[in-house]
Design an enzyme around this catalytic site. Structure first.
Site, PDB file in Angstrom:
ATOM      1  N   GLY A   1      -8.705  -4.987   7.140  1.00  0.00           N
ATOM      2  CA  GLY A   1      -7.662  -3.971   7.288  1.00  0.00           C
ATOM      3  C   GLY A   1      -8.103  -2.746   8.049  1.00  0.00           C
ATOM      4  CB  THR A   2     -10.523  -2.195  10.829  1.00  0.00           C
ATOM      5  OG1 THR A   2     -10.030  -3.355  11.494  1.00  0.00           O
ATOM      6  CG2 THR A   2     -11.848  -2.510  10.170  1.00  0.00           C
ATOM      7  NE  ARG A   3      -3.939  -3.865  14.308  1.00  0.00           N
ATOM      8  CZ  ARG A   3      -3.139  -4.925  14.421  1.00  0.00           C
ATOM      9  NH1 ARG A   3      -3.629  -6.144  14.258  1.00  0.00           N
ATOM     10  NH2 ARG A   3      -1.863  -4.771  14.676  1.00  0.00           N
ATOM     11  CG  MET A   4      -4.268  -1.011   6.734  1.00  0.00           C
ATOM     12  SD  MET A   4      -2.497  -0.966   6.997  1.00  0.00           S
ATOM     13  CE  MET A   4      -1.933  -0.166   5.513  1.00  0.00           C
ATOM     14  CE  LYS A   5      -7.819   3.163  13.844  1.00  0.00           C
ATOM     15  NZ  LYS A   5      -6.800   3.512  14.806  1.00  0.00           N
TER      16      LYS A   5
END
Ligand code: UD1
Ligand code: MG
Length: 435
Positions: free
Chosen positions: A20-24
């Site tokens: 879930g890195t794109r959730m920041k």
């Protein structure tokens, strides 16, 4: 003997190892909330509603927070850790010990695909029961780019081709793979163990079990779901879209159950909001978790409720705020700009109330049945207002009021005859002298 229906033991494997890195975010993706419940919680609830008692949750390494949420939402679930991210088939095999217990059916779900409905899970199980070894869940994509494609022949599924591995003609297929899958439990381990990493991403693809089953002359098929239901959440924009879709579902459910929403698109629900019949909700009302509203209640505009029980015929707002532990009794009226916390407002009690606490400790306010609290009063907790008591408006009440007492706590009124006329005359004279 053929085993059918509910006697068929089913294991749900939920993949929750997403980074879930794109959730920041400092929070794991699957713990982000939709309508007050984590994405993982939504998926586990759909599984439970489908009557599936056995659940395996596959989490990433060092994720005690995800494990705790899985335990809280599905206390009987077994937890497995996928140490390395080597693909979706590899992730399912992390739950090998659960698969080896022996099931008639295995369902694979993704914790980041939270809108999946119970009816769809049941439809997939039916297709397994009809004799298929593998059933994929497809959808018609508005834009198929990036998704695996279902290569079909009528109801038969010949293969799932990942976008990166697909030929030009396969990329023209619009029926895409949601990722969710149902597998014959007796064959699941042998199909999964046959998957290799021979593809563009050098991953163990769960989707490869379709081709492998076909090579073994097993039947394979697919079910279809609306694209919205199988949307994946990877960033906050998709999270907001999943929230909007969920709010739409909850508003529809509330209205179909007999509540009037004057401006449905402005009302925000929690997954667990309970509304009785003939509840009327004016525009811009927010329900946090754990709110239960009985029949014939009016909630006026711009009110915010959380962890509150409202009994029948009560009314709240406009601009009322109820905080955790509030209980509004039958026919009680909570007026405007009121904040309640841990407050118990008796049946028929009325007026405008502000219940107070210092910044450190929380105190309880109790207002007896039939008490009348005048407008713009402050009740400084801990405090009890007895049954049938009256509080004069504008009072700051710091001591308990006994039943049927009148309490007035404000500056005493002073009245001077003719003061207005002499004030104006003096002011006019002063002004003239300056000119
Ligand atoms: C997958 C499907 C693809 C489908 C798409 C739908 C495969 C091989 N492909 O692709 O056909 O169209 O979903 O969104 O299955 N996961 C793990 N461990 C891993 C890899 C993935 O737990 O090692 C989990 C992810 O957290 C996610 C899910 O499995 O919840 C899908 O993984 P993702 O990487 O998103 O797969 P896609 O490439 O999107
Ligand atoms: Mg994906």
């Amino acid at each position: 003997m053929q085993v059918t229906g509910s006697e068929r033991r089913c294991l749900a494997v939920v993949l929750a190892a997403g980074e879930g890195t794109r959730m920041k975010s400092s929070r794991p993706k699957v713990l982000h909330d939709i309508a007050g419940r984590s994405m993982l919680g939504h998926v586990l609830a759909s599984i439970q509603e489908a009557g599936i008692a056995d659940v395996a949750v596959v989490v990433g390494p060092d994720r005690p927070d995800v494990e705790a949420e899985a335990r809280a939402q599905a206390p009987g679930a077994s937890l497995f850790v996928q140490r390395e991210r080597l693909g979706t088939a590899h992730a399912v095999l992390a739950a090998r010990d659960a698969l080896a217990r022996g099931y008639h059916e295995v369902l694979v779900l993704f914790a980041d695909t939270p809108l999946i409905e119970t009816a769809t899970l049941i439809a997939m199980r039916r297709r397994l029961e009809a004799g298929n070894a593998v059933v994929a869940l497809g959808f018609e994509a508005a834009d198929p780019t990036g998704y695996g494609r279902l290569v079909t022949n009528g109801q038969r599924l010949n293969a799932i081709r990942e976008h990166k591995d697909a030929t030009e003609s396969e990329r023209a297929i619009r029926i895409c793979n949601s990722g969710l899958m149902a597998i014959d439990g007796a064959l699941a381990l042998s199909l999964l163990d046959a998957v290799d990493q021979n593809n563009a991403q050098k991953e163990f693809y769960l989707t490869d079990i379709v081709g492998i089953a076909c090579q073994r002359d097993l039947s394979t098929s697919y079910a279809l779901a609306p694209e919205d239901e199988v949307m994946g959440v990877n960033d906050r924009v998709q999270l907001a879209r999943a929230e909007a879709l969920t709010q739409d579902r909850l508003r529809r459910k509330a209205m179909l159950n007999g509540a009037t929403l004057q401006a449905p698109e402005t009302v925000h629900f929690s997954f667990d909001t309970v509304l009785g019949r003939d509840v009327v909700i004016e525009p811009y009302v927010y329900f946090g978790p754990r709110v239960k509203v009985a029949d014939h209640v009016a909630i006026h505009a711009f009110s915010h409720l959380e962890d509150t029980v409202v009994d029948s015929n009560a009314s709240l707002g406009p601009f009322a705020r109820t905080r955790p532990g509030s209980h509004v009794g039958a026919a009680a009226k909570i007026g405007n700009f009121v904040e309640l916390k841990k407050a118990n407002i008796g049946a028929g009690a009325a007026g405008t109330i502000t219940c107070n606490y210092d910044g450190f400790f929380k105190y309880k306010t109790t207002i007896g049945a039939g008490a009348f609290i005048g407008a713009n009063s402050s009740l400084v907790a801990p405090i009890r207002i007895g049954e049938g008591a009256y509080v004069g408006s504008g009072s700051v009440i710091t001591k308990d009021v006994a039943p049927d007492q009148l309490a007035v706590a404000r500056g005493k009124q002073m009245s001077k005859d003719g003061w207005g006329a002499s004030f104006r005359a003096a002011s006019e004279a002063k002004k003239k002298a300056k000119e």
